[in-house]
Motif scaffolding. Structure first.
Motif, mmCIF file in Angstrom:
data_model
loop_
_atom_site.group_PDB
_atom_site.id
_atom_site.type_symbol
_atom_site.label_atom_id
_atom_site.label_comp_id
_atom_site.label_asym_id
_atom_site.label_seq_id
_atom_site.Cartn_x
_atom_site.Cartn_y
_atom_site.Cartn_z
ATOM 1 N N THR A 125 -9.406 58.715 -2.267
ATOM 2 C CA THR A 125 -9.028 59.720 -2.551
ATOM 3 C C THR A 125 -10.132 60.637 -3.457
ATOM 4 N N ARG A 126 -11.238 59.858 -3.938
ATOM 5 C CA ARG A 126 -12.175 60.435 -4.760
ATOM 6 C C ARG A 126 -11.539 60.741 -6.133
ATOM 7 N N VAL A 127 -10.380 60.382 -6.568
ATOM 8 C CA VAL A 127 -9.895 60.472 -7.857
ATOM 9 C C VAL A 127 -11.066 59.923 -8.795
ATOM 10 N N PRO A 128 -11.138 60.555 -9.918
ATOM 11 C CA PRO A 128 -12.429 59.819 -10.860
ATOM 12 C C PRO A 128 -11.961 58.728 -11.456
ATOM 13 N N VAL A 129 -12.830 57.517 -11.506
ATOM 14 C CA VAL A 129 -12.315 56.335 -11.696
ATOM 15 C C VAL A 129 -12.037 56.187 -13.498
ATOM 16 N N ALA A 130 -12.411 57.064 -14.119
ATOM 17 C CA ALA A 130 -12.314 57.100 -15.260
ATOM 18 C C ALA A 130 -10.856 57.667 -15.629
ATOM 19 N N TRP A 131 -10.428 58.401 -14.987
ATOM 20 C CA TRP A 131 -8.798 58.742 -15.157
ATOM 21 C C TRP A 131 -7.768 57.430 -15.091
ATOM 22 N N SER A 132 -8.358 56.693 -13.878
ATOM 23 C CA SER A 132 -7.278 55.540 -13.439
ATOM 24 C C SER A 132 -7.465 54.832 -14.350
ATOM 25 N N TRP A 133 -8.740 54.258 -14.672
ATOM 26 C CA TRP A 133 -8.871 53.130 -15.996
ATOM 27 C C TRP A 133 -7.947 53.691 -17.127
#
Length: 348
Positions: A125-133
């Motif tokens: 989805t290209r969601v920024p990895v920093a948000w998910s972490w």
């Protein structure tokens, strides 16, 4: 959770997991084997998975089911079981619901970091990895301990501000996965380079299939990426899903096992291949770096083709000997020992 004095054996262990049968993946395989070992040792283990709730298929990954609004039914199931200790295996709807219940009731619980959801989500989805972490940190840091399978993963989690990270290794069934017989791929041109596992975008299978290699490339497994890969790589031998003896013979018959994933946290298939006497070729990332550290049993290289060709010279006997150091008994014992301190105690 009822107080039980200082009794620690046997335990009533509750495991809540968004990944459970009929799903087929590393989380399910790990947890099911550990559950079997715990039960054989006398513990009472209850696994609550999405099959016990109204559920829907995960978008883009129909074989993964997501529980819908599990809170009320989950509470009833938990109270009916009356656990001594709780382990939350995954960060899906069930995992979050169980986390909330534990926090509300003041129950300690453990979690496990099985899957790099930030990387998977970004790939899809290209969601920024920093948000998910950040979300993952919030989930796991509420617990009494977060299990991680390898040293490199534990170091990464600590660097990402995860707290209470603990070791929890993996094992392999040495009776099931053996170096003989080696006749699975008779009729195919040698050498045989094998991938076995889920066929999904995050597994990086295209990086393997696009290599210019001698012999034959074989893919064992199924998943959402299968149809597209079969269309793009018609010269590759695709078998579909295999289990039990057929899977074991597939490993043993190969010349090299290729593990193209850059996002797995361990990779049980690495141990299965090595137990079958088959050397591994992989990228130098978490999982392969921890399992295939001995150059006699495989090759790690940023150039996957170079790793594949170098792995052809590995020692098949050394591969088997290396795998023999990994035990499911030790894995289950390590898991249980981390739960024992969480058992409540009261003055007698």
């Amino acid at each position: 959770m009822d107080s039980i004095g200082t009794r620690v054996s046997p335990l009533r262990i509750l495991i809540v997991s968004d990944a459970w049968f009929p799903q087929v993946n590393g989380v399910v395989r790990t947890m099911s084997i550990v559950v079997d070992h715990l039960r054989a040792g006398g513990d009472t283990v209850e696994v609550i998975g999405p099959d016990r709730f109204l559920n829907i298929p995960m978008p883009g990954y129909a074989e993964i089911r997501l529980a819908i609004a599990p809170g009320r039914r989950l509470r009833k199931l938990v109270d009916a079981f009356a656990p001594d200790v709780v382990h939350i295996a995954t960060e899906g709807p069930l995992g979050w619901a169980m986390r909330a219940l534990c926090v509300k009731r003041g129950w300690p619980f453990t979690t496990a970091f099985h899957t790099r959801f930030p990387d998977y989500l970004h790939a899809r989805t290209r969601v920024p990895v920093a948000w998910s972490w950040a979300v993952m940190r919030r989930f796991h840091n509420a617990g009494a301990g977060t299990f991680a399978a390898t040293r490199s993963l534990r170091e990464e989690l600590v660097a990402r501000d995860f707290t209470k990270v603990r070791a929890w290794t993996r094992g392999v069934d040495l009776a099931r996965f053996r170096p003989e017989p080696r006749d699975a791929w008779e009729g195919l041109a040698r050498p045989v380079f094998l991938y076995a596992g889920r066929m999904a975008v995050e597994k990086g299978i295209e990086a393997f299939l696009s290599l210019d290699l001698p012999g034959t490339k074989v893919v064992v497994g199924d998943g959402p990426a299968r149809a597209g890969l079969m269309a793009r790589f018609p010269d590759v031998h695709f078998t579909g899903y295999r289990d039990n003896g057929a899977l074991a013979r597939s490993y043993a018959g190969a010349d090299v096992f290729v593990f193209p994933s850059r996002t797995d946290t361990f990779g049980l298939v690495l141990l299965e291949a090595l137990a079958s006497g088959t050397p591994v070729a992989a990228f130098p990332v978490t999982g392969p770096m921890d399992v295939v550290a001995d150059p006699r049993v495989g090759a790690l290289d940023k150039d996957l083709r170079a790793a594949c060709l170098r792995a052809l010279t590995a020692d098949r006997a050394a591969c088997r000997a290396h795998a023999e150091a990994w035990s499911w008994d030790a894995c289950a014992a390590q898991f249980r020992s981390a739960l024992v301190p969480l058992v409540p105690s009261v003055a007698s």
